[in-house]
Design a protein around this motif. Structure first.
Motif, PDB file in Angstrom:
ATOM      1  N   LEU A  79      -0.020  15.710   9.968  1.00  0.00           N
ATOM      2  CA  LEU A  79      -0.014  15.110   8.642  1.00  0.00           C
ATOM      3  C   LEU A  79      -1.423  15.029   8.067  1.00  0.00           C
ATOM      4  O   LEU A  79      -2.367  14.675   8.760  1.00  0.00           O
ATOM      5  N   LEU A 113       5.394  13.724   2.277  1.00  0.00           N
ATOM      6  CA  LEU A 113       5.929  12.445   2.737  1.00  0.00           C
ATOM      7  C   LEU A 113       5.230  11.298   2.020  1.00  0.00           C
ATOM      8  O   LEU A 113       4.002  11.270   1.922  1.00  0.00           O
ATOM      9  N   GLY A 151      -4.220  -6.343   6.828  1.00  0.00           N
ATOM     10  CA  GLY A 151      -4.056  -6.436   8.271  1.00  0.00           C
ATOM     11  C   GLY A 151      -3.488  -5.175   8.891  1.00  0.00           C
ATOM     12  O   GLY A 151      -3.607  -4.098   8.344  1.00  0.00           O
ATOM     13  N   VAL A 152      -2.889  -5.346  10.037  1.00  0.00           N
ATOM     14  CA  VAL A 152      -2.390  -4.193  10.783  1.00  0.00           C
ATOM     15  C   VAL A 152      -1.320  -3.475   9.985  1.00  0.00           C
ATOM     16  O   VAL A 152      -0.408  -4.094   9.464  1.00  0.00           O
ATOM     17  N   GLU A 153      -1.444  -2.191   9.920  1.00  0.00           N
ATOM     18  CA  GLU A 153      -0.658  -1.453   8.958  1.00  0.00           C
ATOM     19  C   GLU A 153       0.355  -0.531   9.600  1.00  0.00           C
ATOM     20  O   GLU A 153       0.101   0.655   9.808  1.00  0.00           O
ATOM     21  N   THR A 154       1.528  -1.048   9.898  1.00  0.00           N
ATOM     22  CA  THR A 154       2.642  -0.169  10.224  1.00  0.00           C
ATOM     23  C   THR A 154       3.072   0.516   8.945  1.00  0.00           C
ATOM     24  O   THR A 154       3.306  -0.144   7.933  1.00  0.00           O
ATOM     25  N   GLN A 155       3.186   1.831   8.983  1.00  0.00           N
ATOM     26  CA  GLN A 155       3.612   2.573   7.806  1.00  0.00           C
ATOM     27  C   GLN A 155       5.078   2.972   7.955  1.00  0.00           C
ATOM     28  O   GLN A 155       5.517   3.361   9.034  1.00  0.00           O
ATOM     29  N   TYR A 156       5.785   2.891   6.850  1.00  0.00           N
ATOM     30  CA  TYR A 156       7.204   3.229   6.820  1.00  0.00           C
ATOM     31  C   TYR A 156       7.372   4.422   5.890  1.00  0.00           C
ATOM     32  O   TYR A 156       6.929   4.384   4.747  1.00  0.00           O
ATOM     33  N   PHE A 157       8.029   5.444   6.393  1.00  0.00           N
ATOM     34  CA  PHE A 157       8.049   6.724   5.703  1.00  0.00           C
ATOM     35  C   PHE A 157       9.362   6.979   4.972  1.00  0.00           C
ATOM     36  O   PHE A 157      10.432   6.577   5.430  1.00  0.00           O
ATOM     37  N   GLY A 158       9.234   7.676   3.862  1.00  0.00           N
ATOM     38  CA  GLY A 158      10.402   8.160   3.155  1.00  0.00           C
ATOM     39  C   GLY A 158      10.949   9.410   3.818  1.00  0.00           C
ATOM     40  O   GLY A 158      10.379   9.922   4.782  1.00  0.00           O
ATOM     41  N   PRO A 168      -8.556  -2.460  12.612  1.00  0.00           N
ATOM     42  CA  PRO A 168      -7.979  -3.810  12.508  1.00  0.00           C
ATOM     43  C   PRO A 168      -7.609  -4.211  11.082  1.00  0.00           C
ATOM     44  O   PRO A 168      -6.683  -4.981  10.868  1.00  0.00           O
ATOM     45  N   TRP A 169      -8.353  -3.668  10.097  1.00  0.00           N
ATOM     46  CA  TRP A 169      -8.087  -4.077   8.730  1.00  0.00           C
ATOM     47  C   TRP A 169      -7.050  -3.198   8.046  1.00  0.00           C
ATOM     48  O   TRP A 169      -6.736  -3.396   6.880  1.00  0.00           O
ATOM     49  N   GLY A 170      -6.481  -2.251   8.753  1.00  0.00           N
ATOM     50  CA  GLY A 170      -5.400  -1.452   8.206  1.00  0.00           C
ATOM     51  C   GLY A 170      -5.851  -0.480   7.144  1.00  0.00           C
ATOM     52  O   GLY A 170      -6.837   0.188   7.302  1.00  0.00           O
ATOM     53  N   TYR A 192       1.183   5.646   0.120  1.00  0.00           N
ATOM     54  CA  TYR A 192       0.490   6.821   0.643  1.00  0.00           C
ATOM     55  C   TYR A 192       1.280   8.082   0.320  1.00  0.00           C
ATOM     56  O   TYR A 192       2.511   8.085   0.336  1.00  0.00           O
ATOM     57  N   GLU A 234      -8.173  11.629  -0.803  1.00  0.00           N
ATOM     58  CA  GLU A 234      -8.776  11.971   0.484  1.00  0.00           C
ATOM     59  C   GLU A 234      -9.238  13.418   0.556  1.00  0.00           C
ATOM     60  O   GLU A 234     -10.172  13.736   1.276  1.00  0.00           O
ATOM     61  N   TYR A 242       4.969   7.570  16.444  1.00  0.00           N
ATOM     62  CA  TYR A 242       6.042   7.887  15.513  1.00  0.00           C
ATOM     63  C   TYR A 242       6.770   9.132  16.004  1.00  0.00           C
ATOM     64  O   TYR A 242       6.180  10.010  16.633  1.00  0.00           O
ATOM     65  N   PHE A 250       0.005   3.353  17.451  1.00  0.00           N
ATOM     66  CA  PHE A 250       1.413   3.557  17.131  1.00  0.00           C
ATOM     67  C   PHE A 250       1.870   4.908  17.685  1.00  0.00           C
ATOM     68  O   PHE A 250       1.086   5.836  17.816  1.00  0.00           O
ATOM     69  N   ASN A 274       0.868  -1.164   0.000  1.00  0.00           N
ATOM     70  CA  ASN A 274       0.000   0.000   0.000  1.00  0.00           C
ATOM     71  C   ASN A 274       0.917   1.231   0.000  1.00  0.00           C
ATOM     72  O   ASN A 274       1.944   1.236   0.685  1.00  0.00           O
ATOM     73  N   TYR A 284      -3.982   7.496  -1.305  1.00  0.00           N
ATOM     74  CA  TYR A 284      -3.430   6.192  -0.999  1.00  0.00           C
ATOM     75  C   TYR A 284      -3.796   5.216  -2.101  1.00  0.00           C
ATOM     76  O   TYR A 284      -4.771   5.420  -2.839  1.00  0.00           O
ATOM     77  N   LEU A 333       9.151  10.245   9.117  1.00  0.00           N
ATOM     78  CA  LEU A 333       8.699   9.717  10.399  1.00  0.00           C
ATOM     79  C   LEU A 333       9.316   8.346  10.661  1.00  0.00           C
ATOM     80  O   LEU A 333       9.442   7.523   9.758  1.00  0.00           O
ATOM     81  N   TYR A 347       1.346  11.986   1.948  1.00  0.00           N
ATOM     82  CA  TYR A 347       0.900  12.898   2.989  1.00  0.00           C
ATOM     83  C   TYR A 347       1.507  14.276   2.734  1.00  0.00           C
ATOM     84  O   TYR A 347       2.578  14.406   2.154  1.00  0.00           O
TER      85      TYR A 347
END
Lengths: 113, 113
Positions: free
Chosen positions: A44, A90, A98-105, B96-98, A34, A59, B36, B34, A32, A49, B44, A36
């Motif tokens: 943010l 960003l 599932g659970v969505e930890t996001q990793y940023f540039g 829960p579904w991200g 995104y 959005e 950040y 979370f 996925n 997305y 982030l 921002y």
């Protein structure tokens, strides 16, 4: 391991000029993605997305658009920049499902003059 | 519907003293939560996350957070502040579904020598 790249790091553009910011992710497939925006001193704001190639959800109505021409490439564009488009942009990715930890540039600082 | 409130827009502590950054959430589901951190002009970085396992979550750089369902809170703490902790901190809630997460407005942490 996964990495995310954004470029350029900094951009100064005149009002009315076009914009293209690029984000690419390495080391994962079908993420996925995104976009921002972070205005000065503010939180943010999710702009777009994408859960797959060619699938973009917007959005916030504005003069920006996004495209995902390849699985791990996400592009933010504008035909004519406004002063209010200035900010810190960003890109982020998450594994999907599932659970969505996001990793940023590292972000792109855009100043529209 | 989900929302996140960070009660303090700015927190200032002396080096070596405890840090408390407050976060309250609202969610119709059992959320994932979370924290950040964002250093100036940077992307982030994930500090820690709660995903319905242990309610006390330990993260990087000595930070930890406790999920309290009865208080709908997820406050971030650190026993002793370091100068390098000065940054912007964001509390984030995810369903829960991200796919989309909700960012709090952020808390700016200053550390005084």
């Amino acid at each position: 391991s996964q990495t995310i790249h954004q470029w350029p790091a900094t951009l100064v553009q005149p009002v009315g000029s076009p914009l293209s910011l690029e984000c690419t992710v390495e080391g994962t497939s079908n993420p996925n993605l995104y976009w921002y925006r972070q205005a000065a001193g503010r939180g943010l704001q999710l702009l777009f997305y994408s859960v797959g190639i060619g699938q973009i959800s917007s959005e916030v109505p504005q003069n920006l658009s996004a495209s995902r021409p390849q699985d791990r490439q996400f592009i933010l564009s504008s035909k004519k920049l406004l002063l209010s488009d200035s900010g810190f942009y960003l890109c982020a990715w998450s594994p999907g499902q599932g659970v969505e930890t996001q990793y940023f540039g590292p972000g792109t600082r855009l100043l529209v003059l | 519907a989900q929302s996140v409130t960070q009660l303090d827009s700015h927190v200032s502590v002396s080096e070596g003293t405890p840090v408390l950054l407050r976060c309250n959430y609202s969610s119709s589901y059992s959320p994932s939560l979370f924290w950040y951190v964002q250093h100036p002009n940077k992307g982030l970085q994930l500090l820690l996350k709660y995903t319905s396992a242990a309610t006390l979550v330990k993260g990087i750089n000595g930070f930890e957070a406790e999920f309290k369902k009865s208080e709908t809170s997820f406050h971030l703490t650190k026993p002793s502040a370091h100068m390098s902790d000065a940054a912007e901190y964001f509390c984030v809630v995810s369903p829960p579904w991200g796919d989309k997460v909700i960012f709090g407005p952020g808390t700016s942490l200053s550390v005084i020598p």
